[in-house]
Design an enzyme around this catalytic site. Structure first.
Site, PDB file in Angstrom:
ATOM      1  N   CYS A   1       0.141   4.702  -5.674  1.00 50.24           N
ATOM      2  CA  CYS A   1       1.208   4.854  -4.682  1.00 50.24           C
ATOM      3  C   CYS A   1       1.220   6.314  -4.246  1.00 50.24           C
ATOM      4  CB  CYS A   1       2.558   4.476  -5.291  1.00 50.24           C
ATOM      5  SG  CYS A   1       3.943   4.825  -4.168  1.00 50.24           S
ATOM      6  N   HIS A  53     -16.793   9.676  -3.874  1.00 47.32           N
ATOM      7  CA  HIS A  53     -15.924   8.997  -2.915  1.00 47.32           C
ATOM      8  C   HIS A  53     -14.878   8.116  -3.592  1.00 47.32           C
ATOM      9  CE1 HIS A  53     -18.138   9.963   0.876  1.00 47.32           C
ATOM     10  NE2 HIS A  53     -19.072  10.237  -0.008  1.00 47.32           N
ATOM     11  N   ARG A  68     -22.035   0.128   6.314  1.00 49.12           N
ATOM     12  CA  ARG A  68     -22.823   0.897   7.277  1.00 49.12           C
ATOM     13  C   ARG A  68     -24.152   0.224   7.631  1.00 49.12           C
ATOM     14  NH1 ARG A  68     -20.839   5.849   4.207  1.00 49.12           N
ATOM     15  NH2 ARG A  68     -19.339   6.757   5.649  1.00 49.12           N
ATOM     16  N   CYS A  80       4.002  -0.788  -3.551  1.00 44.20           N
ATOM     17  CA  CYS A  80       4.374  -0.267  -4.861  1.00 44.20           C
ATOM     18  C   CYS A  80       5.583  -1.037  -5.383  1.00 44.20           C
ATOM     19  CB  CYS A  80       4.686   1.221  -4.762  1.00 44.20           C
ATOM     20  SG  CYS A  80       5.242   1.956  -6.311  1.00 44.20           S
ATOM     21  N   CYS A 103       5.071   7.847  -5.294  1.00 46.26           N
ATOM     22  CA  CYS A 103       5.474   8.074  -6.688  1.00 46.26           C
ATOM     23  C   CYS A 103       4.290   8.226  -7.644  1.00 46.26           C
ATOM     24  CB  CYS A 103       6.411   6.969  -7.164  1.00 46.26           C
ATOM     25  SG  CYS A 103       5.616   5.363  -7.424  1.00 46.26           S
ATOM     26  N   CYS A 112       8.674   1.749  -5.411  1.00 45.20           N
ATOM     27  CA  CYS A 112       9.268   2.379  -4.218  1.00 45.20           C
ATOM     28  C   CYS A 112       8.900   1.687  -2.901  1.00 45.20           C
ATOM     29  CB  CYS A 112       8.912   3.860  -4.161  1.00 45.20           C
ATOM     30  SG  CYS A 112       7.158   4.202  -3.940  1.00 45.20           S
TER      31      CYS A 112
END
Length: 192
Positions: free
Chosen positions: A129, A121, A34, A150, A132, A153
């Site tokens: 993931c 934050h 920022r 991942c 999963c 998956c």
């Protein structure tokens, strides 16, 4: 405020809470997307503003561009805990500081050894993931070629930070509000 007055306030506090802002992490060498100069350079380099790139919609639709920015900008400037953070850790270990509540993403207080930290934050060291829920770390992200997927998956791994456009954790906000409401001294460092 004079140093002696501040020192006395800290020593006599029964419930001291610290709010740590982005300017502390900047002093430690961390990226602040920022910041006006950083924002300009990022927009020149990526043809998008940092707020546009560091956004949930951008992550979901353009993960390749997101991770290029994230690795090159956010993860290349992790900084290191400075004397200010080390003093906070000493205050915590001495029983003077109850908790640190922070908006910064670089986990500086935890890296310095603080245990009672609420990272509103999230931080850039934790990933998961979304399908999963398998947990990943920063090394997995830095070591991945292209978009990190991942292992189980093949879903795009998600940073453990709140991106622009996402809500913060109600649990973390409630915990922070409760601690602040009990504080007899509130130490505010590096906040706007």
């Amino acid at each position: 405020m004079k140093y002696d007055t501040l020192q006395n306030l800290i020593k006599t506090s029964r419930f001291l809470v610290c709010l740590e802002g982005i300017h502390i992490s900047e002093d430690c060498g961390c990226m602040n997307y920022r910041d006006e100069a950083n924002a300009y350079n990022i927009e020149e380099k990526y043809s998008c503003s940092p707020e546009e790139i560091f956004n949930a919609a951008f992550f979901n639709t353009r993960p390749d561009q997101f991770y290029t920015f994230f690795r090159n900008e956010m993860l290349s400037s992790l900084g290191a805990p400075d004397d200010c953070i080390k003093v906070l850790q000493k205050m915590e270990s001495d029983g003077l500081l109850r908790c640190i509540i922070t908006r910064e993403l670089y986990s500086l207080a935890k890296r310095a050894g603080c245990r009672n930290v609420i990272e509103l934050h999230g931080n850039v060291y934790e990933y998961y993931c979304p399908r999963c829920q398998k947990a990943y770390g920063i090394r997995d992200i830095l070591g991945a070629k292209g978009v990190p997927l991942c292992q189980d998956c093949q879903t795009v791994i998600r940073p453990g930070v709140a991106l622009v456009g996402e809500s913060l954790s109600n649990h973390k906000l409630s915990e922070a509000a409760d601690l602040i409401s009990h504080a007899d001294t509130l130490l505010i460092l590096g906040c706007n």
